[in-house]
Write an enzyme that holds these catalytic residues in place. Structure first.
Site, short mmCIF file in Angstrom:
data_model
loop_
_atom_site.label_atom_id
_atom_site.label_comp_id
_atom_site.label_asym_id
_atom_site.label_seq_id
_atom_site.Cartn_x
_atom_site.Cartn_y
_atom_site.Cartn_z
N HIS A 228 0.88 -1.18 0.00
CA HIS A 228 0.00 0.00 0.00
C HIS A 228 0.91 1.23 0.00
CE1 HIS A 228 -3.46 2.45 0.63
NE2 HIS A 228 -3.78 2.15 1.87
N HIS A 267 -1.92 -2.25 -9.69
CA HIS A 267 -2.95 -1.68 -8.82
C HIS A 267 -4.13 -2.61 -8.76
CE1 HIS A 267 -5.74 1.25 -7.11
NE2 HIS A 267 -4.66 1.89 -6.72
N ASP A 318 2.72 5.88 -6.71
CA ASP A 318 3.97 5.83 -5.94
C ASP A 318 5.20 5.87 -6.84
OD1 ASP A 318 2.76 5.68 -3.42
OD2 ASP A 318 2.25 3.59 -3.80
C1 COA Z 1 -0.82 -3.26 -5.87
C2 COA Z 1 -0.89 -4.78 -5.95
C3 COA Z 1 -0.82 -5.39 -4.55
C4 COA Z 1 -2.22 -5.16 -6.63
O1 COA Z 1 -2.34 -6.51 -6.45
P1 COA Z 1 -3.54 -7.43 -6.98
O2 COA Z 1 -4.65 -6.65 -7.57
O3 COA Z 1 -3.83 -8.34 -5.88
O4 COA Z 1 -2.85 -8.11 -8.18
P2 COA Z 1 -1.90 -9.34 -8.06
O5 COA Z 1 -0.84 -9.07 -7.03
O6 COA Z 1 -2.73 -10.57 -7.89
O7 COA Z 1 -1.25 -9.33 -9.48
C5 COA Z 1 -1.73 -10.02 -10.63
C6 COA Z 1 -0.52 -10.55 -11.37
O8 COA Z 1 0.34 -9.47 -11.76
C7 COA Z 1 1.60 -9.62 -11.11
N1 COA Z 1 2.00 -8.31 -10.60
C8 COA Z 1 1.18 -7.34 -10.15
N2 COA Z 1 1.90 -6.29 -9.76
C9 COA Z 1 3.19 -6.60 -9.97
C10 COA Z 1 4.38 -5.93 -9.77
N3 COA Z 1 4.38 -4.71 -9.26
N4 COA Z 1 5.54 -6.55 -10.08
C11 COA Z 1 5.54 -7.80 -10.61
N5 COA Z 1 4.42 -8.50 -10.83
C12 COA Z 1 3.26 -7.91 -10.53
C13 COA Z 1 1.37 -10.57 -9.97
O9 COA Z 1 2.56 -11.24 -9.61
C14 COA Z 1 0.32 -11.49 -10.51
O10 COA Z 1 0.95 -12.37 -11.38
P3 COA Z 1 0.46 -13.90 -11.45
O11 COA Z 1 -0.96 -13.83 -11.96
O12 COA Z 1 1.43 -14.54 -12.40
O13 COA Z 1 0.55 -14.43 -10.06
C15 COA Z 1 0.27 -5.34 -6.80
O14 COA Z 1 0.18 -4.84 -8.11
C16 COA Z 1 1.62 -5.01 -6.18
O15 COA Z 1 2.09 -5.72 -5.29
N6 COA Z 1 2.29 -3.91 -6.65
C17 COA Z 1 3.55 -3.49 -6.07
C18 COA Z 1 3.32 -2.67 -4.82
C19 COA Z 1 2.77 -1.30 -5.09
O16 COA Z 1 3.27 -0.59 -5.94
N7 COA Z 1 1.76 -0.93 -4.32
C20 COA Z 1 1.15 0.39 -4.39
C21 COA Z 1 -0.25 0.27 -4.88
S1 COA Z 1 -0.97 1.86 -5.14
#
Ligand code: COA
Length: 396
Positions: A228, A267, A318
């Site tokens: 987050h 996201h 971010d």
């Molecule tokens: C924000 C976040 C938690 C959203 O997660 P979500 O909606 O649950 O999506 P998921 O984490 O399930 O991602 C779906 C797929 O994309 C991949 N993915 C998503 N964001 C990624 C990232 N930043 N880097 C690498 N892979 C990523 C996941 O590994 C997943 O792959 P898979 O289907 O092979 O397992 C995720 O994108 C993330 O961890 N981002 C990095 C942290 C960040 O920048 N957070 C700030 C958010 S405003």
């Protein structure tokens, strides 16, 4: 037995109405009380946006002046709050410091206010509490950074607007207009984003009729996580690791091979790009030019284009805000506390909205632990057996 429809992470679940902001991933737009966030960032000071989030309308000149008067009157950290911050170890994360400070401010404010039955407060009390927290958080964040650098605190100035004063208290000098403007825009972009994890945490706590400060403390805890708010800090660590634009390809090969999450990308709601990024990227560009640091933009662009090309996952807010805060001179550890200072406006607006039509937030879970079992030699008491019988009868 039918499989329960479990929505892990509450993904896709609509839990309530809100009139505060609308996130529309289809049109890639974000509205605060109906206004596109880009328009607000381009034309308003954060104080006016805070007023909008709390009251539903932008302030007129008189209303803004009144809010500013109150905000300026509450900018200084009370001595005992400062002393308490000093008790937090210097090598603790500043989010722990901010969380502790807000907790103490709440305890001071609510001292002697009676039983927990009155904890949630009246709308007037909560608006006042929101304004005071909004007013004091910059001094707490600025003091945290100065303390870690071994510097004396800088007293607030009541001749400066919120953003300019925040920078003044952090750096002890007046910032250039272009820096104040970029910083103000970033704070507006961070102010609100519907039912994100920290806001939802605040609403869950509020739904128990606990107090506004407890809800904000909980929200700060949720925001600290790198999935987050902690992501803006994590972006800078990534930039430091990569070093410069020409290293991006090799670095990404290895990071993806190790299945690392690339912070600042992806996201839960926006899957085709975060609506706030273009505005923040434009603010970052003005800072790159102002500080004459083209290598920062080169690294930013290289990582973005390479990661989007390989994974089709776009940057979130971010990503540009991390390097922007770095250029302004904030320590990497201070980035997420800056997010707190901005998001407290959205959190408190949601706390007040939750209280206007409250229902206790209490979802269900599907048990998948061991079957019922018993302690050897335990003799069940008859009262407990009666309750079990009653439940069985009621279940039919
Ligand atoms: C924000 C976040 C938690 C959203 O997660 P979500 O909606 O649950 O999506 P998921 O984490 O399930 O991602 C779906 C797929 O994309 C991949 N993915 C998503 N964001 C990624 C990232 N930043 N880097 C690498 N892979 C990523 C996941 O590994 C997943 O792959 P898979 O289907 O092979 O397992 C995720 O994108 C993330 O961890 N981002 C990095 C942290 C960040 O920048 N957070 C700030 C958010 S405003």
């Amino acid at each position: 037995m039918t499989e329960p429809d479990i929505k892990k992470g509450l993904a896709g679940v609509v839990v309530d109405y809100t009139a505060i902001s609308k996130v529309n991933p289809e049109t890639n737009s974000l509205l605060y009380r109906g206004y596109p966030v880009q328009e607000l960032a381009a034309t308003q000071p954060l104080e006016a946006v805070a007023y909008l989030l709390w009251n539903g309308e932008l302030p007129d000149a008189e209303q803004l002046a009144e809010l500013r008067l109150t905000e300026r009157a509450h900018r200084a950290i009370p001595d005992d709050v400062r002393t308490t911050i000093d008790l937090v170890p210097l090598d603790a994360h500043p989010m722990d410091e901010v969380r502790t400070a807000v907790s103490l401010i709440g305890a001071r404010d609510l001292a002697g206010s009676g039983s927990v039955l009155d904890a949630s407060g009246s709308p007037e009390q909560n608006l006042e509490r929101s304004i005071r927290l909004f007013a004091v958080l910059p001094a707490i964040v600025a003091y945290g950074q100065r303390r870690r650098r071994g510097l004396e605190p800088v007293a607030p100035r009541d001749d400066l607007d919120y953003a300019a004063n925040f920078l003044w208290m952090t750096f002890g000098e007046e910032a250039d207009e272009v820096v104040v403007d970029a910083f103000n825009r970033s704070m507006i972009l961070y102010a609100e984003h519907s039912f994100n994890a920290s806001t939802f945490t605040a609403r869950v706590i509020t739904s128990t009729l606990s107090d506004l400060y407890s809800a904000v403390v909980g929200a700060i805890g949720a925001l600290k996580g790198p999935l987050h708010g902690g992501a803006n800090e994590a972006v800078l660590h990534i930039f430091d690791e990569i070093g410069s634009a020409e290293n991006v390809g090799a670095w990404l090969d290895q990071a993806l091979a190790e299945k690392r999450k690339i912070m600042g990308f992806g996201h839960r709601v926006y899957k085709r790009g975060d609506s706030r990024v273009p505005t923040m990227k434009a603010a970052l560009d003005t800072l790159v030019e102002h500080y004459d640091r083209p290598e920062v933009a080169a690294l930013y662009d290289a990582l973005e284009s390479e990661f989007v090309a390989r994974k089709g996952i776009y940057p979130n807010l971010d990503y540009p805000s991390g390097p922007a805060y770095n250029l302004i001179g904030f320590d990497t550890l201070t980035f997420t506390p800056l997010f707190v200072a901005a998001r407290v406006t959205g959190w408190t607006a949601h706390i007040m909205e939750q209280l206007t039509s409250n229902t206790l937030i209490r979802p269900l879970s599907e048990y998948n632990g061991p079957d019922e079992r018993h302690i050897d030699g335990y003799v069940a008491d008859t009262a407990a057996l009666e309750v079990a019988d009653r439940a069985e009868e009621a279940a039919g």
